[in-house]
Design a protein around this motif. Structure first.
Motif, PDB file in Angstrom:
ATOM      1  N   UNK A  79      41.128  37.250  41.846  1.00  0.00           N
ATOM      2  CA  UNK A  79      41.450  36.649  40.550  1.00  0.00           C
ATOM      3  C   UNK A  79      41.517  37.801  39.553  1.00  0.00           C
ATOM      4  N   UNK A  80      42.590  37.830  38.804  1.00  0.00           N
ATOM      5  CA  UNK A  80      42.823  38.925  37.848  1.00  0.00           C
ATOM      6  C   UNK A  80      41.606  39.192  36.959  1.00  0.00           C
ATOM      7  N   UNK A  81      40.981  38.135  36.463  1.00  0.00           N
ATOM      8  CA  UNK A  81      39.887  38.328  35.515  1.00  0.00           C
ATOM      9  C   UNK A  81      38.628  38.887  36.175  1.00  0.00           C
ATOM     10  N   UNK A  86      41.917  46.105  35.206  1.00  0.00           N
ATOM     11  CA  UNK A  86      43.282  45.696  34.823  1.00  0.00           C
ATOM     12  C   UNK A  86      43.364  45.621  33.303  1.00  0.00           C
ATOM     13  N   UNK A  87      42.296  45.080  32.745  1.00  0.00           N
ATOM     14  CA  UNK A  87      42.319  44.883  31.311  1.00  0.00           C
ATOM     15  C   UNK A  87      42.197  46.199  30.556  1.00  0.00           C
ATOM     16  N   UNK A 139      50.131  46.400  33.986  1.00  0.00           N
ATOM     17  CA  UNK A 139      48.804  46.858  34.415  1.00  0.00           C
ATOM     18  C   UNK A 139      48.480  46.315  35.811  1.00  0.00           C
ATOM     19  N   UNK A 140      48.801  45.034  36.040  1.00  0.00           N
ATOM     20  CA  UNK A 140      48.582  44.427  37.366  1.00  0.00           C
ATOM     21  C   UNK A 140      49.266  45.244  38.457  1.00  0.00           C
ATOM     22  N   UNK A 141      50.458  45.675  38.137  1.00  0.00           N
ATOM     23  CA  UNK A 141      51.310  46.316  39.143  1.00  0.00           C
ATOM     24  C   UNK A 141      50.945  47.796  39.318  1.00  0.00           C
ATOM     25  N   UNK A 316      38.348  53.966  41.074  1.00  0.00           N
ATOM     26  CA  UNK A 316      38.653  55.400  41.111  1.00  0.00           C
ATOM     27  C   UNK A 316      39.992  55.761  40.468  1.00  0.00           C
ATOM     28  N   UNK A 317      40.986  54.888  40.616  1.00  0.00           N
ATOM     29  CA  UNK A 317      42.293  55.237  40.049  1.00  0.00           C
ATOM     30  C   UNK A 317      42.259  55.196  38.518  1.00  0.00           C
ATOM     31  N   UNK A 318      41.572  54.194  37.976  1.00  0.00           N
ATOM     32  CA  UNK A 318      41.482  54.123  36.510  1.00  0.00           C
ATOM     33  C   UNK A 318      40.756  55.365  35.968  1.00  0.00           C
ATOM     34  N   UNK A 319      39.759  55.817  36.685  1.00  0.00           N
ATOM     35  CA  UNK A 319      39.026  57.021  36.282  1.00  0.00           C
ATOM     36  C   UNK A 319      39.983  58.213  36.203  1.00  0.00           C
TER      37      UNK A 319
END
Ligand code: ADP
Ligand code: TRP
Length: 329
Positions: A79-81, A86-87, A139-141, A316-319
């Protein structure tokens, strides 16, 4: 990686199934890619502002995916949330998305046009969630480095916007985001609804995918047909009934039905045959769907486990992304 989501803004109907869900499931089966499927609940919030309805619709999407055969052990299903990265990425990307780009997004533009038609303020009824919808979708993608995004025809522009935003970011910080491509299933019809217009919850002309058999039969009987007599030859290419029949019958059955149309078949008979193949196909998933909807705690468990898998990639990717920008993480 294949990524696709469905927003919980209404009961899943046959159009959603044929245009979006079925192609996504088939793609995952043949490609051998890792795939991520999710319930786009934050996207749903742009429209649904009623807590109980929101909860039920979100569970409904999850149960639909599972009932149709998604294996949460094979794919990343969440679930996205439940994936807060993502946010966070949504905000970062919004600083790389020009307002002009979003002004051109179809869904927003369509609302503006309708408002003009009715002589209302151009932004009447437009919340910022609707306006910035494509950024959240980007962002999802991008967070999951998707190269393929299976979507219906109306969603291709959003994937292009995700590409544009990724390019803007990469231009500044170097190659970071993969540029995604959309995948629209060739030959997938835009399925007409009961009244002949595009089947859509906005037109109230849908056949819900997991409708009970009696109601399903009633809805099929309501599908608009012309007034040709039973013995007159019919054109399968222009018949909604045949378009639907093709999706649920075996190739041999389709061939036989094609011949019957050319020879002449009564619409009543065609509707009966359609109900037969449709109900045969949907019986088992419907039962599974009903079972899952009766035990939301089971759905929560599956979704949370999926979110953990998703976050093993997204954290890790967001970091990495944040470091490039200059955050001290
Ligand atoms: P709706 O029009 O009912 O609001 P959505 O906009 O939520 O449906 O669409 C969800 C997905 O289902 C999209 O990928 C869209 O392309 C697909 N879809 C919706 N209606 C149809 C249809 N009638 N035929 C084919 N695909 C459809
Ligand atoms: N916008 C899509 C729709 O309305 C749902 C969606 C949200 C989506 N995020 C996504 C689809 C990411 C593909 C990839 O149908």
């Amino acid at each position: 990686m294949i990524v696709t989501g469905i927003k919980p803004t209404g009961q899943i109907h046959l159009g959603n199934y044929i245009g979006a869900i079925k192609p996504a499931l088939e793609l995952a089966k043949i490609s051998g890619y890792q795939s991520a499927y999710f319930v786009a609940d934050f996207h749903g919030l742009t429209k649904i502002h009623h807590a109980e309805e929101f909860r039920q619709l979100s569970y409904g999407i999850a149960a639909t995916w599972l009932a149709l055969g998604i294996d949460p052990d094979q794919v990343i299903f969440y679930r996205q949330s439940d994936v807060p990265e993502i946010f966070e990425l949504n905000w970062i990307l919004s600083c790389f998305a020009s307002k002009g780009l979003l002004n051109r997004a179809h869904a927003y533009k369509a609302m503006v046009e309708t408002n003009k038609e009715f002589n209302r303020d151009v932004d009447f009824g437009v919340n910022m969630g609707i306006f910035t919808y494509p950024i959240l979708m980007a962002a999802d993608i991008l967070l999951f480095k998707a190269n393929t995004v299976p979507v219906g025809k109306d969603q291709t522009q959003h994937v292009e916007i995700a590409r544009d935003i990724a390019e803007s970011f990469n231009h500044v910080y170097g190659d970071t985001f993969l540029l995604p491509d959309y995948k629209v299933q060739e030959g997938t019809a835009v399925l007409p609804g009961l009244d002949g217009r595009k089947m859509s919850k906005s037109y109230n002309n849908t056949i819900p995918l997991f409708e009970e058999p009696k109601k399903l039969q009633k809805l099929i009987n309501r599908i608009k047909t012309d007034s040709l007599p039973p013995e007159a030859p019919k054109d399968p290419k222009t018949s909604i009934l045949f378009t639907l029949y093709k999706e649920f019958a075996s190739p041999i059955e389709v061939e036989r039905m094609h011949e019957q149309y050319l020879r002449g078949i009564g619409w009543g008979e065609a509707k009966k045959e359609l109900f037969h193949v449709m109900n045969r196909y949907l019986e088992e998933p419907r039962e599974k769907y009903n079972e899952l909807m009766a035990s939301p705690e089971k759905l929560d468990k599956i979704l949370l486990k999926g979110a953990e898998k998703a976050r093993a990639l997204s954290i890790p990717f967001l970091k990495e992304v944040k470091r490039k920008i200059g955050f001290n993480v």
